[in-house]
Design a protein around this motif. Sequence first.
Motif, short mmCIF file in Angstrom:
data_model
loop_
_atom_site.label_atom_id
_atom_site.label_comp_id
_atom_site.label_asym_id
_atom_site.label_seq_id
_atom_site.Cartn_x
_atom_site.Cartn_y
_atom_site.Cartn_z
N GLY A 6 0.84 -1.19 0.00
CA GLY A 6 0.00 0.00 0.00
C GLY A 6 0.87 1.24 0.00
N LYS A 7 0.20 2.37 -0.12
CA LYS A 7 0.94 3.62 -0.13
C LYS A 7 1.35 4.08 1.26
N HIS A 8 0.50 3.75 2.26
CA HIS A 8 0.72 4.40 3.55
C HIS A 8 0.40 3.47 4.72
N ALA A 9 1.34 3.31 5.62
CA ALA A 9 1.11 2.61 6.88
C ALA A 9 1.27 3.61 8.02
N VAL A 10 0.45 3.48 9.04
CA VAL A 10 0.50 4.35 10.22
C VAL A 10 0.83 3.50 11.43
N VAL A 11 1.78 3.96 12.22
CA VAL A 11 2.15 3.31 13.48
C VAL A 11 1.81 4.27 14.60
N VAL A 12 1.04 3.81 15.57
CA VAL A 12 0.65 4.64 16.70
C VAL A 12 1.58 4.34 17.86
N GLY A 13 2.44 5.30 18.20
CA GLY A 13 3.37 5.14 19.31
C GLY A 13 4.81 5.02 18.83
N ALA A 14 5.69 5.82 19.43
CA ALA A 14 7.11 5.82 19.05
C ALA A 14 7.97 5.20 20.13
N GLY A 15 7.39 4.27 20.91
CA GLY A 15 8.21 3.48 21.82
C GLY A 15 8.96 2.43 21.04
N MET A 16 9.57 1.49 21.74
CA MET A 16 10.39 0.49 21.05
C MET A 16 9.57 -0.32 20.05
N GLY A 17 8.37 -0.74 20.44
CA GLY A 17 7.54 -1.52 19.52
C GLY A 17 7.21 -0.73 18.27
N GLY A 18 6.82 0.53 18.43
CA GLY A 18 6.49 1.35 17.28
C GLY A 18 7.67 1.61 16.37
N LEU A 19 8.83 1.83 16.95
CA LEU A 19 10.03 2.09 16.14
C LEU A 19 10.41 0.87 15.31
N ILE A 20 10.40 -0.30 15.93
CA ILE A 20 10.76 -1.51 15.20
C ILE A 20 9.73 -1.80 14.12
N ALA A 21 8.45 -1.61 14.45
CA ALA A 21 7.39 -1.85 13.47
C ALA A 21 7.55 -0.92 12.28
N ALA A 22 7.85 0.34 12.53
CA ALA A 22 8.03 1.29 11.43
C ALA A 22 9.15 0.83 10.50
N LYS A 23 10.23 0.36 11.07
CA LYS A 23 11.34 -0.14 10.26
C LYS A 23 10.93 -1.36 9.44
N PHE A 323 3.80 -8.47 30.63
CA PHE A 323 4.41 -9.37 31.59
C PHE A 323 4.90 -8.62 32.83
N ASN A 324 5.06 -9.38 33.90
CA ASN A 324 5.74 -8.87 35.09
C ASN A 324 7.12 -8.34 34.67
N PRO A 325 7.38 -7.04 34.83
CA PRO A 325 8.65 -6.48 34.33
C PRO A 325 9.87 -7.01 35.07
N ALA A 326 9.68 -7.66 36.20
CA ALA A 326 10.83 -8.21 36.91
C ALA A 326 11.52 -9.31 36.12
N PHE A 327 10.84 -9.84 35.09
CA PHE A 327 11.47 -10.85 34.24
C PHE A 327 12.17 -10.23 33.03
N GLY A 328 12.04 -8.92 32.85
CA GLY A 328 12.80 -8.21 31.83
C GLY A 328 12.54 -8.64 30.40
N GLN A 329 11.28 -8.94 30.05
CA GLN A 329 10.99 -9.55 28.75
C GLN A 329 10.36 -8.62 27.73
N GLY A 330 9.82 -7.48 28.18
CA GLY A 330 8.94 -6.68 27.32
C GLY A 330 9.54 -6.26 26.00
N MET A 331 10.68 -5.56 26.02
CA MET A 331 11.26 -5.06 24.78
C MET A 331 11.68 -6.21 23.87
N SER A 332 12.20 -7.27 24.46
CA SER A 332 12.65 -8.40 23.66
C SER A 332 11.49 -9.10 22.97
#
Length: 448
Positions: A6-23, A323-332
């Motif tokens: 398509g011509k245009h994709a929109v990503v809502v949010g510029a956190g880590m998930g949004g940045l990787i998705a945009a790429k 997830f419980n952030p004490a397991f350090g999994q979110g960004m990964s």
Amino acid sequence: MSVRFGKHAVVVGAGMGGLIAAKALASHFEKVTVLERDALPTKPQARTGTPQSRQVHVLLRGGLDALTKFFPDFETELERAGAVRARVGAEIRIELPGFDPFPQRDLPFDTLCMTRPLVEFVARRLVEQQGNIAFQLRCRVTRFLTSPDQSEVVGVRYDAAGGESTTLAADLVVDASSRGTLTLEALDSIGMPRPAETEIGIDLGYATATFDIPSAAPPDWRAVIHRPAVESGRGAFLFPIENNRWHVNLNAVHGETPPDDIKDFIAFAKTLRTPTIYDAIKDATAVGPIYRFGLPCSVRRQFEALERFPGRLLPIGDAICRFNPAFGQGMSVVAQQVGVLGRLLDARTGTGGRLDGLAQAFFAAIQDVLAAPWSAAENDFIYPKTRGQCPANFQQRLNYSGALLKLAAEDADVHRILFEVNNLMKPPSALRDPHITSRVAAVMAASA
């Protein structure tokens, strides 16, 4: 060049998930627009839209590997920006009940330690080099727009910085806005059911303080992971970060919150099962305030079980599983989710750029990504007060895990595989190899 979807994709949010998705989307759409409610900083610093960013963050090796597939220079750029390299096993002291510490071995992996703002800043700087990705800042997305027959999402409505309401058409919308509220509200508006949710109520409280690393810092480790015993529920992390400092996080479950006064913070550290972290920080110089945060529960939404879902909409990250952030999994985990998305789009390049059924295919494909981190989150059922449906085989799992740890403490090869699974480099099935399971069974029999 890949077939354009398509011509245009929109990503809502510029956190880590949004940045990787945009790429990931940039090679499949003519233009990608990232909408972000914050004004993004020009250097690594915490921002309002990510209140947890001042807390200790961990990028597991599996997450780092996933990120380097999108950004080949990511690891190099992180280290150049100030991230601290640590040799896993040899330089990270892991304290577990019954293993204080777990044997320190030179496993053949490095990890990088740094603050969340540094990770995000480096990723954003790399994304900004992509010519067809644009950022629109200080705009708050208020709703997703749907087609006349309400079968698909066709754009977004957002409030710009000046307050005016604006619409933006899109061929695909990725919801990377953390909690997924926009996706749930879209389902409500078109009369589609919300996904069922599974919760693990842990009422986690945690606090992070920053210290200058003293000249007399212990020479036998660079980082410490202290896992709580059932009796206290108190855990801690100590990681080196940029500028020769430590991030120290104290955490507790079921309503207890570590203090935000530095003297009380250090006193709390003294109550841990071992004196390792207390001894390290008791005479260290604190830098800045202590930041506290809380998480009531881990949540998993069963999007994969929905019979219908709007076309051209895709939630990722915390919108699906938190997830419980004490397991350090979110960004990964979100990095690996976007890796799945990228592979799905690559596989569809021969279909003429069709997006039909993309969300359903994505929800099904990421179940393997979610399996290991969700299983780790279920470990919170060791606490009697934890709310939710405890797995029927939980005690058997605990018995097996205890025997597996004993085996890994004795055998470097098993230790390495256990590390690879815990760091999302290999699936849990790697620990069910017959050679390992037979030896674990022998340990269990000997302990009976």
